[in-house]
Design a protein around this motif. Structure first.
Motif, PDB file in Angstrom:
ATOM      1  N   VAL A  64     -20.530 -12.310 -23.521  1.00  7.94           N
ATOM      2  CA  VAL A  64     -21.981 -11.731 -22.494  1.00  7.94           C
ATOM      3  C   VAL A  64     -22.179 -10.640 -24.132  1.00  7.94           C
ATOM      4  O   VAL A  64     -23.483 -10.895 -23.978  1.00  7.94           O
ATOM      5  N   CYS A  65     -21.563 -10.611 -25.324  1.00 15.05           N
ATOM      6  CA  CYS A  65     -22.196 -10.159 -26.343  1.00 15.05           C
ATOM      7  C   CYS A  65     -22.566 -11.307 -26.927  1.00 15.05           C
ATOM      8  O   CYS A  65     -24.211 -11.010 -27.883  1.00 15.05           O
ATOM      9  N   ARG A  66     -22.169 -12.447 -27.040  1.00 13.72           N
ATOM     10  CA  ARG A  66     -22.678 -13.027 -27.539  1.00 13.72           C
ATOM     11  C   ARG A  66     -23.872 -14.924 -26.905  1.00 13.72           C
ATOM     12  O   ARG A  66     -24.997 -15.135 -26.564  1.00 13.72           O
ATOM     13  N   SER A  67     -23.501 -13.373 -25.489  1.00 13.62           N
ATOM     14  CA  SER A  67     -25.159 -14.736 -24.174  1.00 13.62           C
ATOM     15  C   SER A  67     -25.967 -14.023 -24.572  1.00 13.62           C
ATOM     16  O   SER A  67     -27.157 -14.490 -24.336  1.00 13.62           O
ATOM     17  N   MET A  68     -25.938 -13.479 -25.328  1.00 12.41           N
ATOM     18  CA  MET A  68     -27.180 -12.389 -25.797  1.00 12.41           C
ATOM     19  C   MET A  68     -27.833 -13.104 -26.546  1.00 12.41           C
ATOM     20  O   MET A  68     -29.323 -12.880 -27.397  1.00 12.41           O
ATOM     21  N   ALA A  69     -27.354 -13.563 -28.306  1.00  6.16           N
ATOM     22  CA  ALA A  69     -27.972 -14.090 -29.209  1.00  6.16           C
ATOM     23  C   ALA A  69     -26.905 -14.519 -30.086  1.00  6.16           C
ATOM     24  O   ALA A  69     -26.154 -14.988 -29.476  1.00  6.16           O
ATOM     25  N   THR A  70     -27.294 -15.374 -29.989  1.00  9.23           N
ATOM     26  CA  THR A  70     -26.598 -16.642 -31.881  1.00  9.23           C
ATOM     27  C   THR A  70     -25.965 -15.938 -32.549  1.00  9.23           C
ATOM     28  O   THR A  70     -26.804 -15.615 -33.440  1.00  9.23           O
ATOM     29  N   HIS A 132     -21.216  -9.221 -37.635  1.00  6.47           N
ATOM     30  CA  HIS A 132     -21.634 -10.266 -37.385  1.00  6.47           C
ATOM     31  C   HIS A 132     -23.127  -9.836 -36.177  1.00  6.47           C
ATOM     32  O   HIS A 132     -23.688 -10.344 -36.381  1.00  6.47           O
ATOM     33  N   TRP A 133     -22.960  -8.581 -35.378  1.00  7.18           N
ATOM     34  CA  TRP A 133     -24.148  -8.368 -34.426  1.00  7.18           C
ATOM     35  C   TRP A 133     -24.988  -7.409 -34.984  1.00  7.18           C
ATOM     36  O   TRP A 133     -26.401  -7.535 -35.284  1.00  7.18           O
ATOM     37  N   CYS A 134     -25.020  -7.371 -36.520  1.00  7.82           N
ATOM     38  CA  CYS A 134     -26.316  -6.757 -37.211  1.00  7.82           C
ATOM     39  C   CYS A 134     -26.535  -7.346 -38.034  1.00  7.82           C
ATOM     40  O   CYS A 134     -27.755  -7.502 -38.160  1.00  7.82           O
ATOM     41  N   HIS A 135     -25.376  -9.207 -37.885  1.00  7.23           N
ATOM     42  CA  HIS A 135     -25.965 -10.374 -38.884  1.00  7.23           C
ATOM     43  C   HIS A 135     -27.535 -10.755 -37.128  1.00  7.23           C
ATOM     44  O   HIS A 135     -28.622 -10.818 -37.962  1.00  7.23           O
ATOM     45  N   VAL A 136     -27.118 -10.859 -36.817  1.00 10.67           N
ATOM     46  CA  VAL A 136     -27.737 -10.978 -35.222  1.00 10.67           C
ATOM     47  C   VAL A 136     -29.013  -9.778 -35.572  1.00 10.67           C
ATOM     48  O   VAL A 136     -30.690 -10.586 -35.094  1.00 10.67           O
ATOM     49  N   GLU A 145     -42.236 -10.022 -38.235  1.00  6.19           N
ATOM     50  CA  GLU A 145     -43.132  -9.432 -38.106  1.00  6.19           C
ATOM     51  C   GLU A 145     -44.224  -8.932 -37.681  1.00  6.19           C
ATOM     52  O   GLU A 145     -43.999  -7.402 -37.847  1.00  6.19           O
ATOM     53  N   GLU A 146     -43.908  -8.696 -36.360  1.00  9.63           N
ATOM     54  CA  GLU A 146     -44.410  -7.315 -35.481  1.00  9.63           C
ATOM     55  C   GLU A 146     -43.872  -6.509 -35.229  1.00  9.63           C
ATOM     56  O   GLU A 146     -44.865  -5.298 -35.009  1.00  9.63           O
ATOM     57  N   ILE A 147     -42.378  -6.507 -34.898  1.00 10.15           N
ATOM     58  CA  ILE A 147     -41.751  -5.733 -35.079  1.00 10.15           C
ATOM     59  C   ILE A 147     -41.607  -4.395 -36.013  1.00 10.15           C
ATOM     60  O   ILE A 147     -41.813  -3.808 -35.980  1.00 10.15           O
ATOM     61  N   PHE A 204     -30.165  -3.967 -30.013  1.00 10.78           N
ATOM     62  CA  PHE A 204     -30.884  -4.380 -29.562  1.00 10.78           C
ATOM     63  C   PHE A 204     -31.351  -5.709 -29.589  1.00 10.78           C
ATOM     64  O   PHE A 204     -31.771  -6.441 -30.294  1.00 10.78           O
ATOM     65  N   PRO A 205     -31.844  -6.756 -28.321  1.00  9.22           N
ATOM     66  CA  PRO A 205     -32.717  -8.151 -28.495  1.00  9.22           C
ATOM     67  C   PRO A 205     -33.836  -7.703 -28.670  1.00  9.22           C
ATOM     68  O   PRO A 205     -34.429  -6.490 -28.299  1.00  9.22           O
ATOM     69  N   PRO A 206     -34.350  -8.695 -29.045  1.00 11.42           N
ATOM     70  CA  PRO A 206     -35.980  -8.280 -30.046  1.00 11.42           C
ATOM     71  C   PRO A 206     -36.862  -8.287 -28.247  1.00 11.42           C
ATOM     72  O   PRO A 206     -37.938  -7.530 -29.160  1.00 11.42           O
ATOM     73  N   ARG A 207     -36.677  -8.877 -27.858  1.00 11.09           N
ATOM     74  CA  ARG A 207     -37.603  -9.252 -26.121  1.00 11.09           C
ATOM     75  C   ARG A 207     -37.457  -8.579 -25.551  1.00 11.09           C
ATOM     76  O   ARG A 207     -35.720  -8.872 -25.510  1.00 11.09           O
ATOM     77  N   ASP A 208     -37.414  -8.127 -24.169  1.00 10.44           N
ATOM     78  CA  ASP A 208     -36.723  -8.149 -22.972  1.00 10.44           C
ATOM     79  C   ASP A 208     -35.740  -9.276 -22.913  1.00 10.44           C
ATOM     80  O   ASP A 208     -36.563  -9.887 -22.761  1.00 10.44           O
ATOM     81  N   GLN A 209     -34.794  -8.849 -21.828  1.00 11.82           N
ATOM     82  CA  GLN A 209     -33.930  -9.849 -21.275  1.00 11.82           C
ATOM     83  C   GLN A 209     -33.035  -9.316 -20.022  1.00 11.82           C
ATOM     84  O   GLN A 209     -31.866  -8.619 -20.404  1.00 11.82           O
ATOM     85  N   GLY A 210     -34.152  -9.561 -18.699  1.00 10.49           N
ATOM     86  CA  GLY A 210     -33.664  -9.120 -17.573  1.00 10.49           C
ATOM     87  C   GLY A 210     -33.297  -7.839 -17.336  1.00 10.49           C
ATOM     88  O   GLY A 210     -34.290  -7.327 -18.126  1.00 10.49           O
ATOM     89  N   ARG A 211     -32.400  -7.185 -17.084  1.00 11.45           N
ATOM     90  CA  ARG A 211     -32.178  -5.883 -16.955  1.00 11.45           C
ATOM     91  C   ARG A 211     -32.472  -5.385 -18.321  1.00 11.45           C
ATOM     92  O   ARG A 211     -32.552  -4.033 -18.611  1.00 11.45           O
ATOM     93  N   GLN A 212     -32.592  -5.861 -19.465  1.00 11.59           N
ATOM     94  CA  GLN A 212     -32.456  -5.209 -20.953  1.00 11.59           C
ATOM     95  C   GLN A 212     -32.988  -4.896 -21.179  1.00 11.59           C
ATOM     96  O   GLN A 212     -34.374  -6.367 -22.090  1.00 11.59           O
ATOM     97  N   PRO A 213     -33.827  -4.054 -21.634  1.00 12.79           N
ATOM     98  CA  PRO A 213     -34.976  -4.300 -22.269  1.00 12.79           C
ATOM     99  C   PRO A 213     -35.133  -4.579 -23.806  1.00 12.79           C
ATOM    100  O   PRO A 213     -33.781  -3.745 -24.122  1.00 12.79           O
ATOM    101  N   GLY A 214     -35.740  -4.406 -24.121  1.00  9.96           N
ATOM    102  CA  GLY A 214     -35.794  -5.358 -25.510  1.00  9.96           C
ATOM    103  C   GLY A 214     -36.590  -3.703 -27.108  1.00  9.96           C
ATOM    104  O   GLY A 214     -36.721  -3.455 -26.777  1.00  9.96           O
ATOM    105  N   PHE A 215     -36.075  -4.445 -28.277  1.00  9.25           N
ATOM    106  CA  PHE A 215     -36.228  -3.429 -29.213  1.00  9.25           C
ATOM    107  C   PHE A 215     -37.302  -2.363 -29.236  1.00  9.25           C
ATOM    108  O   PHE A 215     -37.345  -2.204 -29.073  1.00  9.25           O
ATOM    109  N   LYS A 216     -38.418  -4.229 -29.275  1.00  7.58           N
ATOM    110  CA  LYS A 216     -39.820  -4.096 -29.366  1.00  7.58           C
ATOM    111  C   LYS A 216     -40.683  -2.449 -28.362  1.00  7.58           C
ATOM    112  O   LYS A 216     -41.188  -1.749 -28.150  1.00  7.58           O
TER     113      LYS A 216
END
Length: 814
Positions: A64-70, A132-136, A145-147, A204-216
């Motif tokens: 699940v974690c990996r499916s959100m970011a590489t 790892h997820w800190c790197h992501v 830049e926007e964030i 947090f992913p940077p942008r909204d992903q399905g049910r999860q709101p993004g960081f922005k």
């Protein structure tokens, strides 16, 4: 690890509900498509005993974690568009963010004053350099830049290395866990200008992903709430902080005493047995963590319950787990050392990060298994671990580096880092490297055929798709021992000896190839606490194996600690130091003062080094450090030690760590240190302090001892009392060495070892009980004492071994 189950009273639960409702309000307003179940959060999981995990809690699988970011870090580049003030720091983690388009501040007064002056909320981001997820999140959000502009314009942004400042990390992780039901790194927390948290999360992913709101989206919603609903935020933040202060208080009431050790130990065993996974060992299904504190407890439990079925079961659980880990992919079969944890139940596909504290504790666990069983397999694993540490995590000054990253650039090319790229192998790589035909083998087998059979290598790769949702390991193999050497020998019709030689030769060739690959990031920060654990490992393993090289390395580590991480003028342990650009040891100014775990872990290492070398200078320094630890951290009201100096006003919660997790709790080790030191120095106040400490944690020990297996061991030591083994002789003579080898060959979890060599300056010269002890006929002589009674002296190593094993000897004397 960190405290989760803190909310025991209705009033505390009400505050948790308020904060969780507030969090939900933010996210719902930001993400209308979100279901009522809440966002799927992803984080590097904190291992916790099943009995103390909150319900319901969100612990998504790695897939699940990996499916959100590489995974991976930024590509290498000499041109940097942005540079912020983190470029002036020494922490590798902070330096990784020095070129973000974010106006980052390190934790400190400059940032606090800016928040107050500009009346802005603080965004606190916490992680560490091999996460790892800190790197992501860094690549996805903090390089955006926007964030970056949203963060810099609306918040005072603070980046914190949790390994530099565990005290700050503990405070806000406690908040995140209490209000969200889980925690991990990267940790994201929003604070008022006076440092009170009001909302927090992890990745947090940077942008909204399905049910999860993004960081922005989350940032914009928090800005809106800060502008329009600030009073409620500040009020709620204050209420949750007060509830946390009450909920995390640990202390003893007057007249109380520690709980009964046998009852607590039995309950701890039963709780571990309930969570034990029988097929591959370990505790829970997946992900699986090594948990050395559990294994050491089980072997200690066996040592006092050898004749019971529970004792036998405890030993079987520990030995099977250690064996399966050593055969699994969680162990690096080519270049030694252990990875952080396994993503599956069979110890096959790991999270590839390597941490110093894991190596240190696992080396001790494996050498203990050797003492218990006599099987050289376990001793070989312990030696391999320390070989890795000596080669890849050692500084020329004598210190030890903190960690190696999971991610690296693939040898096949490209700039995008991948998890495990440095470790894994394709079948074609192995066939090309090991083409030689093996004389006498069936079916005209090559060295590659034999190696691939033994280590489970497949042409298409041996990692299941569910363990690799992003395809980073597609076609790759994680080495795992699939067959015994005997079965491999039978399969190819050759001798066991020949198989061993072929496999060793193949591993050596692969290690040379590995050296040509781009290496993962090395965290060259040197921490006092983890160096203390590693000092103990080299001392313990060196003593058991009689290895002068390992004992010399242990002594070098102790000298490093005293030279670089001890301020003799201020009588203060320093938390960390760093490798400079010219390979020199550097310190920041002002240096970070040591925390409780720095003192406790170093003291433990020094006591182990004394027992391994019998050089009293290390025992004397341990005594000095314990006195200083008492001055800085002891709670005179409730007993036990605070994690950090209570006088630091920027740390809002004074916590006492109440969980033995990836590292043992400093209070757990302190309970043992105090008991050992009271025997060495005759200081009865330290015996009393140990008892008071254990009393302070009585509730936790009684209800969920699985959370504190290392402290249960200290409680058992109090109950069974320490066996005092006194050797009268000269340190470097063969007769003394023979007696010491007999002692070190056995697992004696509740003992202290002393040398009486006639030195009037020794710390031990204060002990009146040692005065009448002397050599018999000029030969090194051993005395074994317990409960104020001593056996008759012995001079024969085998007789001493028998006495220590079963207690049979001549009539004891007072």
């Amino acid at each position: 690890m960190l405290r989760l189950a803190w909310s025991y009273s209705a009033s505390k639960n009400r505050v948790v509900v308020i904060i969780r409702s507030l969090t939900a309000a933010f996210l719902e307003a930001a993400s209308p498509q979100q279901s009522s179940e809440g966002p799927v959060r992803c984080f590097r999981q904190i291992p916790l005993p099943p009995l103390v995990q909150p319900q319901p809690a969100c612990y998504p699988s790695l897939s699940v974690c990996r499916s959100m970011a590489t995974g991976g870090g930024r590509s290498s580049s000499t041109h940097q568009k942005h540079t912020n003030r983190l470029a002036e720091e020494r922490s590798p983690y902070l330096l990784q963010h020095a070129h973000n388009p974010v106006d980052w501040y390190p934790w400190g007064q400059e940032a606090f004053e800016k928040a107050k002056t500009e009346d802005k909320p603080i965004f606190l981001s916490v992680g560490y350099s091999t996460c790892h997820w800190c790197h992501v999140m860094e690549r996805e959000s903090f390089q955006d830049e926007e964030i970056g502009k949203i963060l810099s314009d609306n918040f005072v942004c603070i980046k914190l290395d949790r390994e530099e400042r565990p005290d700050v990390d503990k405070v806000y992780m406690t908040f995140v866990q209490a209000t969200s039901g889980g925690g991990g790194w990267p940790m994201s927390v929003w604070l008022t200008p006076d440092l009170r948290p009001f909302i927090g999360g992890t990745y947090f992913p940077p942008r909204d992903q399905g049910r999860q709101p993004g960081f922005k989206t989350v940032l914009l919603r928090i800005i809106e709430q800060w502008q329009n609903n600030r009073a409620a935020l500040e009020t709620t933040g204050g209420r949750i902080l007060e509830a946390l202060k009450k909920g995390t208080t640990i202390g003893a009431n007057p007249g109380e005493s520690p709980p009964l050790a046998p009852d607590v130990a039995n309950r701890c065993f039963q709780q571990l047995a309930h969570s034990y996974e029988e097929e591959y060992g370990g505790f829970r299904n997946a992900p699986k963590f090594p948990s050395p504190v559990n294994l050491m407890f089980l072997m200690s439990y066996w040592s006092v319950n050898r004749s019971t079925s529970e004792g036998v079961e405890a030993l079987q659980m520990a030995m099977h787990t250690l064996r399966m880990m050593a055969l699994g992919g969680v162990r690096d079969h080519v270049a030694q050392g252990f990875h952080r944890y396994s993503t599956d139940s069979s110890w096959h596909v790991p999270h590839f990060e390597k941490m110093l504290y894991d190596q240190a504790q696992l080396a001790v666990a494996y050498i203990t298994a050797f003492q218990v069983s006599g099987e050289h397999f376990y001793a070989d694993v312990a030696k391999d671990i320390l070989l890795y540490v000596s080669r890849d995590l050692s500084d020329k000054s004598g210190g030890f580096y903190s960690a190696e990253d999971a991610d690296s650039v693939p040898a096949s090319g490209g700039q995008e880092k991948r998890e495990g790229a440095f470790i894994v192998w394709t079948a074609s790589e192995i066939r090309e490297l090991l083409p030689d035909m093996v004389e006498g083998a069936k079916e005209a087998a090559t060295q590659a055929d034999i190696f691939m059979h033994h280590y489970g290598v497949k042409e298409q790769g041996n990692v299941e798709p569910q363990q690799d949702p992003h395809g980073e390991l597609r076609g790759q193999n994680v080495l795992i021992v699939r067959y015994s050497v005997e079965l491999t020998a039978a399969r190819f019709g050759i001798s066991v000896e020949k198989v061993n030689k072929l496999l060793a030769s193949a591993r050596a060739k692969m290690a040379e190839v590995r050296k040509t690959r781009p290496r993962p990031h090395l965290d060259t920060k040197m921490l006092a606490s983890w160096n203390g654990l590693t000092l103990a490992a080299f001392a313990r393993v060196g003593a058991v194996l009689g290895s002068k090289a390992l004992l010399e390395r242990a002594t070098q580590a102790a000298s490093f600690l005293k030279e670089y991480l001890w301020d003799a003028e201020q009588q203060t342990v320093l938390r960390s130091c760093y490798r400079g650009d010219q390979m020199e040891v550097q310190q920041i100014f002002p240096p970070i003062s040591g925390f409780l775990d720095d003192y406790a872990f170093v003291i433990c290492g020094l006591l182990d080094l004394y027992e391994a070398t019998l050089q009293t200078e290390w025992l004397q320094w341990a005594e000095e450090l314990q006195l200083r630890q008492d001055e800085l951290f002891w709670d005179n009201q409730g007993g036990g030690y605070f994690c950090c100096d209570p006088s630091d006003s920027t740390v809002l919660l004074q916590l006492k760590e109440d969980q033995d997790g990836a590292e043992p709790s400093a209070n757990s080790l302190s309970a043992s240190n105090l008991l050992r030191l009271s025997n060495y120095t005759g200081r009865q106040e330290w015996l009393q302090k140990s008892q008071q400490l254990l009393t302070a944690f009585s509730d936790r020990l009684t209800r969920v001892p699985i959370a504190l297996p290392e402290m249960v061991r200290a409680l058992m030591a109090q109950h069974y009392t320490l066996k005092q083994i006194v050797i009268c002789g000269q340190r470097d003579t063969s007769d003394t060495a023979g007696l010491l080898a007999a002692v070190h060959s056995l697992f004696l979890p509740f003992k202290v070892l002393m040398l009486k060599d006639g030195n009037p300056e020794s710390v031990l010269s204060r002990l009146p009980a040692l005065a009448p002890m002397s050599q018999l006929d000029g030969v090194a002589t051993a005395y074994v004492c317990q409960d104020f009674a001593c056996s008759l002296p012995v001079t024969n190593p085998q007789e001493l071994r028998r006495l220590l094993l079963d207690g049979t000897a001549d009539t004891p004397t007072e």
